[in-house]
Write an enzyme that holds these catalytic residues in place. Structure first.
Site, PDB file in Angstrom:
ATOM      1  N   LYS A  36      43.039  46.468  40.137  1.00  0.00           N
ATOM      2  CA  LYS A  36      41.909  47.280  40.600  1.00  0.00           C
ATOM      3  C   LYS A  36      42.199  48.759  40.335  1.00  0.00           C
ATOM      4  CE  LYS A  36      39.947  43.629  42.439  1.00  0.00           C
ATOM      5  NZ  LYS A  36      38.820  42.997  41.781  1.00  0.00           N
ATOM      6  N   SER A  60      36.551  41.362  36.723  1.00  0.00           N
ATOM      7  CA  SER A  60      36.298  42.448  37.681  1.00  0.00           C
ATOM      8  C   SER A  60      36.660  43.839  37.171  1.00  0.00           C
ATOM      9  CB  SER A  60      37.034  42.182  39.001  1.00  0.00           C
ATOM     10  OG  SER A  60      38.427  42.372  38.835  1.00  0.00           O
TER      11      SER A  60
END
Length: 195
Positions: free
Chosen positions: A99, A58
């Site tokens: 993230k 990701s």
């Protein structure tokens, strides 16, 4: 008696002279000082940083599956836009998510999924770190305003990331941010600061 003294002072004797004993004690003291310094520095480092393994894709191309990074934990309590952070994973105490912070409390986020562009407070984000334009929509309706005490995060691999676009993660409370990713130490071919 004279022969006993000569034997005691024999340079081939196994008994160390006072100078040799002093030199040996000095060497041991130096070794002890180096070991104590190493233990102290390791302890300080472990208080301020934590090693972490990146799992999944990701955050590609910035971070890849299997990368080992240091996360600054102590003294990091004010995330900034653009920071790559470690977030406590819900219902998984021993795991965290990595993230990028896109927006903070009070900011308004708009994503145009046709063009793949992300806007914060009406300003287009310059995002040289993403792998491709943001086309994947989650179950969140845009535009959204980030609640106070929270942040909005996205993975750099936008179309292969579960992040704040999904209610499964949603807005991230600041207390769930464990730290900022600062340095990649493995693989050695990618050694360096994380940005």
């Amino acid at each position: 008696m004279g022969s006993e003294i000569e034997a005691f002072m024999d340079p081939d004797s196994d008994i160390p002279t006072p100078e040799q004993a002093y030199s040996l004690l000095g060497s041991l003291w130096e070794l002890l000082r180096v070991l104590l310094a190493a233990v102290l520095l390791t302890g300080i480092f472990l208080v301020f940083f934590r090693a972490s393994l990146v799992r999944g894709s990701s955050m590609e191309p910035t971070l890849r599956n299997g990368d080992c990074i240091f996360v600054r934990t102590a003294g990091y309590d004010s995330p900034a836009r653009g920071d790559i952070v470690a977030i406590k994973a819900k219902n998984q105490e021993d795991r965290h998510l990595i993230k990028r912070v896109i927006a903070l409390g009070g900011d308004t986020v708009q994503i145009d999924f046709e063009t793949g562009m992300v806007f914060v407070n009406g300003q287009l984000l310059e995002e040289p770190y993403i792998s491709e334009p943001t086309r994947l929509a989650g179950d969140m309706t845009f535009p959204v305003t980030v609640p106070s005490g929270c942040c909005f995060v996205l993975g750099d691999n936008r179309n292969h990331s579960q992040d704040s676009r999904s209610a499964a993660l949603g807005f991230v409370p600041l207390e769930d941010i464990e730290g900022k990713a600062v340095f990649r130490f493995a693989p050695l071919s990618a050694l360096g600061r994380v940005r």
